[in-house]
Design an enzyme around this catalytic site. Structure first.
Site, short mmCIF file in Angstrom:
data_model
loop_
_atom_site.label_atom_id
_atom_site.label_comp_id
_atom_site.label_asym_id
_atom_site.label_seq_id
_atom_site.Cartn_x
_atom_site.Cartn_y
_atom_site.Cartn_z
CG PHE A 1 5.22 -15.32 -32.27
CD1 PHE A 1 3.93 -15.41 -32.78
CD2 PHE A 1 6.28 -15.43 -33.14
CE1 PHE A 1 3.71 -15.62 -34.14
CE2 PHE A 1 6.08 -15.64 -34.50
CZ PHE A 1 4.79 -15.72 -35.00
CD GLU B 1 1.11 -7.56 -21.81
OE1 GLU B 1 0.89 -7.22 -20.65
OE2 GLU B 1 0.37 -7.26 -22.76
N GLY C 1 -9.75 -21.68 -15.26
CA GLY C 1 -9.91 -20.61 -14.28
C GLY C 1 -10.78 -19.51 -14.83
CB CYS D 1 -2.59 -10.30 -27.34
SG CYS D 1 -1.24 -9.12 -27.33
NE ARG E 1 -3.26 -3.58 -23.14
CZ ARG E 1 -2.40 -3.80 -24.14
NH1 ARG E 1 -2.65 -3.35 -25.35
NH2 ARG E 1 -1.30 -4.48 -23.93
C1 UDX Z 1 -0.30 -13.73 -25.83
C2 UDX Z 1 0.45 -14.82 -26.59
O1 UDX Z 1 0.78 -15.89 -25.68
C3 UDX Z 1 1.69 -14.26 -27.23
O2 UDX Z 1 2.34 -15.26 -28.00
C4 UDX Z 1 1.32 -13.07 -28.10
O3 UDX Z 1 2.48 -12.47 -28.64
C5 UDX Z 1 0.52 -12.04 -27.31
O4 UDX Z 1 -0.60 -12.66 -26.69
P1 UDX Z 1 0.01 -12.53 -23.45
O5 UDX Z 1 -1.21 -11.75 -23.81
O6 UDX Z 1 1.19 -11.84 -22.87
O7 UDX Z 1 0.55 -13.31 -24.76
O8 UDX Z 1 -0.45 -13.61 -22.39
P2 UDX Z 1 -0.58 -15.20 -22.30
O9 UDX Z 1 0.52 -15.74 -21.48
O10 UDX Z 1 -0.81 -15.81 -23.64
O11 UDX Z 1 -1.92 -15.32 -21.44
C6 UDX Z 1 -3.13 -14.80 -21.94
C7 UDX Z 1 -4.25 -14.99 -20.95
O12 UDX Z 1 -4.61 -16.36 -20.85
C8 UDX Z 1 -3.94 -14.52 -19.53
O13 UDX Z 1 -5.07 -13.83 -19.03
C9 UDX Z 1 -3.71 -15.81 -18.77
O14 UDX Z 1 -4.04 -15.69 -17.40
C10 UDX Z 1 -4.69 -16.74 -19.49
N1 UDX Z 1 -4.34 -18.17 -19.39
C11 UDX Z 1 -3.15 -18.62 -19.88
C12 UDX Z 1 -5.24 -19.06 -18.83
O15 UDX Z 1 -6.35 -18.67 -18.40
N2 UDX Z 1 -4.91 -20.38 -18.76
C13 UDX Z 1 -3.73 -20.86 -19.24
O16 UDX Z 1 -3.51 -22.07 -19.14
C14 UDX Z 1 -2.83 -19.96 -19.81
#
Ligand code: UDX
Length: 429
Positions: free
Chosen positions: A128, A131, A232, A239, A309
């Site tokens: 979980f 990044e 946004g 992922c 990605r």
């Molecule tokens: C995600 C899951 O959070 C993690 O638990 C899993 O293991 C892998 O996938 P990650 O891809 O690293 O992790 O990024 P995350 O922090 O979840 O953000 C994903 C995307 O959502 C980003 O592009 C971020 O900018 C966007 N985001 C996040 C929003 O647009 N708004 C938010 O409020 C939060």
């Protein structure tokens, strides 16, 4: 794993990657990883190899290869299958193979049979980590999930994770299918939460409301919570986007496609936010971006990562470039990765160069240094005071007070000349 006291060999068939890791260089940017890598290499508990026979003496084998998006949105399991194929001859009877990769439900049961043919066993232990927070999320996760076929396998995993479990987080032991589903369900929920607030942003834009204030207000309800309500340009990365598509593909195969049809809408809402920025950019520049100078701040899909990605920021930069704009794009860490996939863009290493003479500035990844930009100091670098805050990361009032035509997604005040409310604070991710 090495920092938890285990003897670890990391195996990859890419020998360049192995050489770089063995020399202490992580193949991607992740805060703190280079330091931890150096520490553990020096401890002699960690080594790297491109030769699978080096895995033969291990009691536990973690499979942590990628499962990218394949044709039709389904997960491409070829890396996982070839890693297991390569591992098979090295598997000792009684060894435990532990899947970390995100897979369609049902995959683990199939792989368990292959492993059983060698007298070994298989467990699924979904990952979980986020990044940018990978080390903390690994060493102090908010929960640990094991999918196992017997208590003995849970005991092996308990021994592996002893140093992590000592922090007292919940540990959920379940069957293989549930463990696989926990991961896809969690990512589907997170994607849905982000698209929910971005759908509210669309309504806010049409109705004169302010999505950031709305998110703040609904988030105080503990059943809703503030996290992942940052409106946004939406979610990207390796992922969330591919996992919701693979989840739908798997549900279709299982004959329950209707149950996850809403994830198609989640995906479309997410994509529409990118379209909105492109349209808004044209609007701000008098109808057409062709020939106009645009600075793009941020290329990574999120801050503290160099991962591009399915990055909304890179996608928007490329679309504006394709529409004839002179795009200058910058990012503190992601330029090399972006250049590899989109060599045609004009990348600038410094913020100053990217901003120089820009007629429009787009903030698309909320790196700390961009959030801290000073509106007055930024004025003198550009030639047009137009800004789209694609992450609702800046203090709208301060930027407007400094003379900027400040626009933000889901905040109608920002496009109608109405006084902006006080800053709502950082995105709580
Ligand atoms: C995600 C899951 O959070 C993690 O638990 C899993 O293991 C892998 O996938 P990650 O891809 O690293 O992790 O990024 P995350 O922090 O979840 O953000 C994903 C995307 O959502 C980003 O592009 C971020 O900018 C966007 N985001 C996040 C929003 O647009 N708004 C938010 O409020 C939060």
């Amino acid at each position: 794993m090495a920092s938890l006291g285990h003897d670890v060999v990391g195996i990859d068939r890419d020998s360049e990657r192995i050489a770089s890791l063995a020399a202490g260089r992580a193949p991607f940017f992740e805060p703190g990883l280079d330091r931890l890598l150096a520490e553990q290499l020096a401890s002699d508990r960690l080594r790297f190899s491109a030769d699978m026979s080096d895995a033969a003496s291990a009691e536990v084998h973690f499979l942590a290869v990628g499962t990218p998006q394949g044709p039709g949105g389904a997960a491409d399991l070829s890396h996982l299958e070839s890693a297991l194929d390569a591992l098979r001859p090295a598997l000792a009877s009684g060894a435990l193979v532990v899947g970390k990769s995100t897979v369609p439900v049902g995959t683990a049961a199939r792989l368990a049979e292959i492993v059983a043919a060698r007298g070994a066993r298989l467990a699924w232990n979904p990952e979980f980590l986020r990044e940018g927070h990978a080390i903390d999320d690994t060493l102090r996760p908010d929960r640990i999930v094991y999918g196992v076929v017997g208590e003995a396998d849970a005991a092996v995993l308990d021994a592996v994770y002893a140093g992590v479990l000592s922090h007292g987080m919940p540990r959920i032991v379940t069957d293989l299918a549930t463990a696989e589903l926990v991961k896809t369900a969690a990512n589907a929920f997170l994607a849905t939460k982000i698209s929910f607030i971005n759908a509210m942003a669309e309504v806010a834009e049409a109705s004169g409301a302010d999505v950031a204030r709305l998110a703040e207000a609904i988030g105080h309800d503990p059943r809703i919570g503030h996290r992942f309500l940052g409106a946004g340009v939406g979610f990207g990365g390796g992922c969330l986007p591919k996992d919701i598509r693979a989840f739908q593909a798997r549900a279709d195969e299982l004959g329950v496609g209707e149950a996850l049809a809403f994830l198609g809408e989640v995906d479309r809402i997410n994509q529409r936010r990118r379209d909105r920025v492109v349209t808004l950019a044209a609007e701000l520049l008098g109808g057409d971006v062709a020939g106009r100078r645009i600075a793009v701040l941020g290329l990574a899909f999120k801050p503290d990562s160099d991962d591009v990605r399915d990055s909304p920021a890179l996608d928007i930069a490329v679309r504006l470039h394709a529409a004839g704009a002179h795009v200058r794009a910058t990012d503190p860490h992601a330029i090399p990765a972006a250049r590899r996939v989109q060599p045609e863009l004009d990348y600038r290493d410094t913020l100053d160069e990217a901003l120089s003479r820009a007629e429009l500035v787009l903030l698309l990844t909320e790196w700390r240094e961009y959030r801290l930009l000073d509106p007055a100091a930024t004025r003198i670098r550009v030639s047009g005071l137009r800004l789209i805050d694609g992450r609702n990361a800046l203090d709208a009032e301060a930027w407007r007070a400094a003379g900027w035509d400040y626009r933000a997604l889901g905040r109608a005040f920002a496009s109608r000349g109405i006084a902006a409310p006080a800053a709502v604070g950082a995105l709580d991710v």
